[in-house]
Write a protein that holds these residues in place. Sequence first.
Motif, mmCIF file in Angstrom:
data_model
loop_
_atom_site.group_PDB
_atom_site.id
_atom_site.type_symbol
_atom_site.label_atom_id
_atom_site.label_comp_id
_atom_site.label_asym_id
_atom_site.label_seq_id
_atom_site.Cartn_x
_atom_site.Cartn_y
_atom_site.Cartn_z
ATOM 1 N N PRO A 101 0.835 -1.203 0.000
ATOM 2 C CA PRO A 101 0.000 0.000 0.000
ATOM 3 C C PRO A 101 0.868 1.252 0.000
ATOM 4 O O PRO A 101 2.092 1.189 0.195
ATOM 5 C CB PRO A 101 -0.770 -0.118 1.313
ATOM 6 C CG PRO A 101 0.201 -0.824 2.221
ATOM 7 C CD PRO A 101 0.921 -1.814 1.336
ATOM 8 N N GLY A 102 0.239 2.402 -0.196
ATOM 9 C CA GLY A 102 0.946 3.656 -0.052
ATOM 10 C C GLY A 102 1.463 3.795 1.369
ATOM 11 O O GLY A 102 0.817 3.355 2.327
ATOM 12 N N ARG A 103 2.660 4.390 1.537
ATOM 13 C CA ARG A 103 3.267 4.461 2.858
ATOM 14 C C ARG A 103 4.249 5.623 2.897
ATOM 15 O O ARG A 103 4.570 6.225 1.868
ATOM 16 C CB ARG A 103 3.987 3.153 3.188
ATOM 17 C CG ARG A 103 5.030 2.747 2.137
ATOM 18 C CD ARG A 103 5.032 1.237 1.918
ATOM 19 N NE ARG A 103 6.071 0.822 0.967
ATOM 20 C CZ ARG A 103 5.859 0.742 -0.340
ATOM 21 N NH1 ARG A 103 4.696 1.071 -0.867
ATOM 22 N NH2 ARG A 103 6.824 0.313 -1.136
ATOM 23 N N PHE A 104 4.735 5.944 4.098
ATOM 24 C CA PHE A 104 5.682 7.035 4.283
ATOM 25 C C PHE A 104 7.028 6.452 4.696
ATOM 26 O O PHE A 104 7.091 5.416 5.370
ATOM 27 C CB PHE A 104 5.178 8.021 5.337
ATOM 28 C CG PHE A 104 3.775 8.507 5.055
ATOM 29 C CD1 PHE A 104 3.430 9.009 3.810
ATOM 30 C CD2 PHE A 104 2.793 8.456 6.034
ATOM 31 C CE1 PHE A 104 2.152 9.457 3.536
ATOM 32 C CE2 PHE A 104 1.511 8.893 5.773
ATOM 33 C CZ PHE A 104 1.181 9.405 4.523
ATOM 34 N N ASN A 105 8.102 7.147 4.322
ATOM 35 C CA ASN A 105 9.418 6.577 4.577
ATOM 36 C C ASN A 105 10.440 7.689 4.776
ATOM 37 O O ASN A 105 10.875 8.336 3.828
ATOM 38 C CB ASN A 105 9.847 5.684 3.403
ATOM 39 C CG ASN A 105 11.068 4.841 3.716
ATOM 40 O OD1 ASN A 105 11.845 5.153 4.626
ATOM 41 N ND2 ASN A 105 11.249 3.763 2.966
ATOM 42 N N PHE A 106 10.834 7.907 6.040
ATOM 43 C CA PHE A 106 11.873 8.876 6.366
ATOM 44 C C PHE A 106 13.177 8.176 6.749
ATOM 45 O O PHE A 106 13.980 8.714 7.519
ATOM 46 C CB PHE A 106 11.427 9.775 7.529
ATOM 47 C CG PHE A 106 10.460 10.861 7.135
ATOM 48 C CD1 PHE A 106 10.075 11.051 5.821
ATOM 49 C CD2 PHE A 106 9.939 11.704 8.104
ATOM 50 C CE1 PHE A 106 9.183 12.054 5.471
ATOM 51 C CE2 PHE A 106 9.044 12.717 7.768
ATOM 52 C CZ PHE A 106 8.661 12.893 6.447
#
Length: 326
Positions: A101-106
């Motif tokens: 799925p769409g996700r965030f990644n820092f």
Amino acid sequence: MNKVMPLVRRGVNASRLALGCMPFGGSWDSEPFTEQHVKEAEAAVEAALEIGITMFDHADIYTRGKAEQVFGRILQAKPELREQIIIQSKCGIQLSDDQLPGRFNFSYDHIVQSVDDSLERLGIDYLDVLLLHRPDPLVEPDEVAEALAVLKAAGKVRYFGVSNMSAPQIEFLQQAIPDSFAVNQLEMSLGHLHFVDQDIHVNQQAGTNVHFGSGLMEYCRSRHIQLQAWGPLAQGKFSGRNVDDQPEHIRQTAALVQQLADQKDTTPEAIVLGWLMRHPAMIQPIVGTTNPERIKACQDAEHQAEQMSRDEWYQLYTSARGQMVP
């Protein structure tokens, strides 16, 4: 107004308006961009430059990287343009695919690789500004700090900022990052009034339905963080787009915008943006369109902000709210 934009205060030669490049490159699927997409983007950039816009806003995900590729084609044809403009991009969002799925990644690896990929697509050596696109719940501030330090030391990014973040989120990251963030980009417009409503609903029941972030405007202003507005024209709902399909208070506001535009011999777009820019935070609107005529219609916005009275500002605000202030 004789105030200085926070970005300009930091030495970034940013224009009062910026052009958002999210529509560049066509669709958000895997289809490659075409020469027609390049021509459309060229026309948009030329219109922006014609009215004094020298800052261009990107993100690594815009049309799945095609927006940056198309802009890179423009720079390839006009290499002298690079030193005349400010290029801002973003990273930290990973789009959905067949497996995830769409996700965030820092993470360190993602931030550094994202910048390298953006620079390659754009065909340039450095970004003027890099924004962390949306908050990552799994963020480790020290890891972000390491990535930003490496990028700055390599000369790949001059300034850093965030997008869609609250004051505590910024402060949490900032404790590990020695350079103060230069930008926070948020949705703000006559059609998205939470940034104003948040301030007037202290100790009010109506404030429970306001979602912006308590003290965020004041936090950014006191720390000279440039507030940028995405969606500043509110999808054209106050400047002639599908007005008949809107609720009554939106139709009335569109009529008021047109009335003011007629009185001041300007465009509805200039009034809508001028209202936003009249705010003492020196908000920088990111105008997101490839339509050259609509871009040019924004030219008078700064002048309208300077001329807009308090009464006119509150007329527009109250009309757009659809109810009186408390």
